[in-house]
Design a protein around this motif. Structure first.
Motif, PDB file in Angstrom:
ATOM      1  N   LYS A 361      19.961 -71.051 -10.693  1.00 52.25           N
ATOM      2  CA  LYS A 361      19.966 -72.347 -10.024  1.00 52.25           C
ATOM      3  C   LYS A 361      20.746 -72.325  -8.703  1.00 52.25           C
ATOM      4  CE  LYS A 361      19.239 -75.468 -13.944  1.00 52.25           C
ATOM      5  NZ  LYS A 361      18.444 -74.550 -14.754  1.00 52.25           N
ATOM      6  N   GLY A 362      21.302 -71.182  -8.336  1.00 49.71           N
ATOM      7  CA  GLY A 362      22.015 -71.072  -7.065  1.00 49.71           C
ATOM      8  C   GLY A 362      23.427 -71.616  -7.070  1.00 49.71           C
ATOM      9  N   LEU A 363      23.968 -71.905  -8.249  1.00 46.42           N
ATOM     10  CA  LEU A 363      25.328 -72.441  -8.332  1.00 46.42           C
ATOM     11  C   LEU A 363      26.376 -71.341  -8.218  1.00 46.42           C
ATOM     12  CD1 LEU A 363      24.744 -75.009 -11.216  1.00 46.42           C
ATOM     13  CD2 LEU A 363      24.815 -75.461  -8.758  1.00 46.42           C
ATOM     14  N   VAL A 364      26.027 -70.124  -8.611  1.00 43.89           N
ATOM     15  CA  VAL A 364      26.858 -68.954  -8.331  1.00 43.89           C
ATOM     16  C   VAL A 364      25.971 -67.942  -7.615  1.00 43.89           C
ATOM     17  CG1 VAL A 364      28.434 -69.287 -10.268  1.00 43.89           C
ATOM     18  CG2 VAL A 364      26.403 -67.892 -10.584  1.00 43.89           C
ATOM     19  N   THR A 365      26.564 -67.178  -6.742  1.00 45.11           N
ATOM     20  CA  THR A 365      25.801 -66.265  -5.898  1.00 45.11           C
ATOM     21  C   THR A 365      26.130 -64.814  -6.243  1.00 45.11           C
ATOM     22  OG1 THR A 365      27.523 -66.158  -4.204  1.00 45.11           O
ATOM     23  CG2 THR A 365      25.908 -67.965  -4.036  1.00 45.11           C
TER      24      THR A 365
END
Length: 597
Positions: A361-365
């Protein structure tokens, strides 16, 4: 012969002293194992104590029937993962060896050593020895090295060793304790407590025979058990636990993609026949078990090289389709690596699945993860993250705190996708497939560990140190758990129990455990016995396109019924009258204080 005596070995790691205590009276009231562990925590650990401080205790609990139905050791401490009552079962042969050494109530550790140590026990010879040379070693390596080092001194290479790995030394909150290479006390951070005490390992060898009150009755029980048990559970000899995971996918009661889905075609690849035909070595049994449901495997091939292990539902079910691993081959490698690091496979799999969804979901990269591409099913990426967790490196330092504390440390909206309520990862079981599973997961005062672990009869079965996979078969052979237990306790200990006596023992043990968690201030049953919002808000579909979602109204109604079946009030707390009935009136003031609104 009268009722036998029970001796507890107490080890003060701070003072480096040991003593043997008579705990016969408390054993008679709490039976042993898990229930006695809860009472010891209440008596020995000050309220609100730091689980990783010297005030916590670590109890390896056995009981009167250890050795008569498997040989479970129940490990107890205040949990660093939840700050509630912590406990974990470890099968195998370890607990029985303490009976052979004359400590038939187990061993309790208090305080904290000034350096890495291990406990050496050979009958009456008890020593606290230096373990500096074992620092940094895995639990598996530690077992091998100590066996090699001590076999001449102990005049036997069949000694029993329980040890922690790197995760326990680094105080990762879901670290485990391993024994016999593939038996583990994994749940709720018992290995973390062991690491906090600088206790690397326990080595025990006993040469004495068990002391039974009525040996002739014990023989009759064992003959019946070994004959009938072999017939009832013959399928487990072949399959072990590998069939349970695949079967649950079709019932929508096993987790998929951090609980986002109810079915995925990859589930068809979890075929126990393939594992058996390609990789199975043999079947192995715990003490006194006629089945041998342990199925060790050996695999060899690119890109992973050779490795060995043993798949159990607890260590494998949280991985599988919950992190989208396609089949047993890669999962076998992953489970072996988790065991090597000394982590609870079920709990840390929930941490990894949470991070995978947040990465999706792009909350951590990738940058947050130290360059790891944590995409679904990427086993090499999972192993890289597990190493960071076990060593507390980079983001692994935050993730090593578990799902009670890590979400707040990571932030950025990730909290929503941490599948927990009390801090325990909910991984293997999918609650939307079964309201009964959902209630049993939610309704336990130790955290969301599966299998009806909060029920009084289940807690007392753990107190008897019976193998949980035999509960239904015991009922088939003996008519009920109560009949088996009453017969067995008379044969082993000389206790004369009625059905009412047995029911009071069940209720006392379960209520003692609940009282301890409430006293610690992190647990109010009708607030905390809940499932994550995902299970009430998101509908999933099984293989046959049937919708599954928890109904909140039905859940709360069922929870009241569950509490009543435990003898509790509708809010999940024991009434003062109930506590007095059970002889637990000493808990009334502490619970009243903890439950103040």
């Amino acid at each position: 012969m009268g009722e036998k005596q029970f001796k507890l070995l107490e080890v003060d790691l701070t003072a480096e002293k040991t003593q043997t205590l008579d705990v016969t009276a408390e054993m008679r009231r709490f039976v042993g194992g898990r229930a006695l562990g809860a009472k010891l925590l209440w008596d020995r650990v000050p309220p609100k104590a730091d689980p990783l401080g010297p005030d916590n205790v670590l109890y390896f609990g056995i009981g009167p029937m250890t050795g008569l139905l498997g040989s479970v050791t129940n490990v107890s401490a205040k949990s660093p993962l939840t700050h509630l009552r912590g406990q974990s079962n470890m099968n195998g042969h370890f607990g029985l060896e303490f009976i052979y050494a004359g400590c038939n109530a187990g061993v309790l550790f208090k305080g904290k050593a000034s350096r890495p140590v291990y406990l050496y026990v050979k009958d009456d010879q008890v020593e606290i020895r230096d373990a500096s040379h074992l620092s940094g070693k895995s639990g598996l390596e530690t077992q091998y090295l100590l066996t090699k080092e001590l076999k001449e001194e102990m005049d036997d290479q069949n000694i029993r060793v329980a040890a922690i790995g790197p995760a326990g030394e680094k105080l990762v909150r879901n670290a485990d304790i391993c024994h016999d290479f593939y038996h583990h006390a994994a749940r709720l951070g018992m290995g973390t407590v062991m690491g906090s005490k600088k206790l690397k390992a326990i080595v025990v060898k006993g040469t004495r025979s068990p002391d039974y009150a009525h040996p002739d009755e014990v023989l009759d029980i064992m003959k019946k058990w070994l004959h009938a048990g072999r017939l009832y559970r013959i399928q487990n000899r072949r399959w072990g636990h590998t069939q349970s995971m695949s079967g649950r996918y079709y019932k929508t009661t096993e987790g998929i993609k951090n609980k986002q889905k109810g079915w995925d075609p990859m589930c068809d690849r979890f075929n126990p026949v393939l594992l058996e035909q390609r990789y199975k070595i043999w079947g192995d049994a715990c003490h006194g078990c006629p089945v041998a449901c342990k199925v060790p495997y050996f695999m060899m091939g690119p890109p992973l090289g050779p490795f060995a292990g043993e798949l159990r539902h607890d260590n494998a079910g949280g991985w599988s389709a919950n992190v989208m691993i396609p089949g047993y081959e890669l999962q076998g490698y992953l489970c072996s690596y988790v065991d090597y690091l000394g982590l609870d496979g079920e709990d840390v799999s929930g941490v990894v699945a949470w991070m995978m969804e947040c990465y999706e979901k792009g909350l951590v990269t990738k940058e947050d993860l130290g360059g790891i591409d944590l995409s679904w099913g990427n086993v090499e990426a999972v192993c890289a993250l597990l190493k960071k967790i076990a060593q507390r490196e980079g983001i692994g330092d935050a993730l090593a705190e578990g799902l009670k504390y890590a979400p707040a440390k990571i932030g950025k909206g990730t909290e929503k996708y941490a599948i927990t309520a009390k801090g325990v990862a909910i991984t293997s079981y999918e609650p939307r497939g079964s309201l009964k599973d959902a209630l049993e997961l939610a309704g336990t005062s130790v955290g969301e560990i599966h299998g009806g672990r909060g029920a009084p009869d289940r807690i007392m079965f753990d107190s008897l140190t019976g193998c949980s996979f035999w509960r239904s078969t015991v009922q088939e052979i003996y008519g009920s758990i109560a009949d088996w237990a009453i017969q067995g306790l008379h044969a082993a200990s000389g206790w004369n129990l009625s059905r009412e006596d047995w029911r009071l023992l069940e209720l006392r043990g379960a209520t003692m455990e609940r009282c301890y968690s409430i006293r610690e201030g992190h647990y109010i049953p009708d607030r905390d016995d809940i499932m994550p919002d995902r299970f009430f808000e998101e509908t999933i579909y099984n293989k046959y396109n049937e919708p599954k979602k928890l109904n909140k109204e039905a859940f709360f109604a069922g929870r009241k019924d569950l509490y009543r079946s435990y003898g509790l009030q509708e809010d999940g707390t024991p009434s003062p009258e109930f506590l007095e009935q059970l002889g637990l009136d000493f808990a009334i003031p502490a619970l009243a204080e903890a439950l103040k609104k």
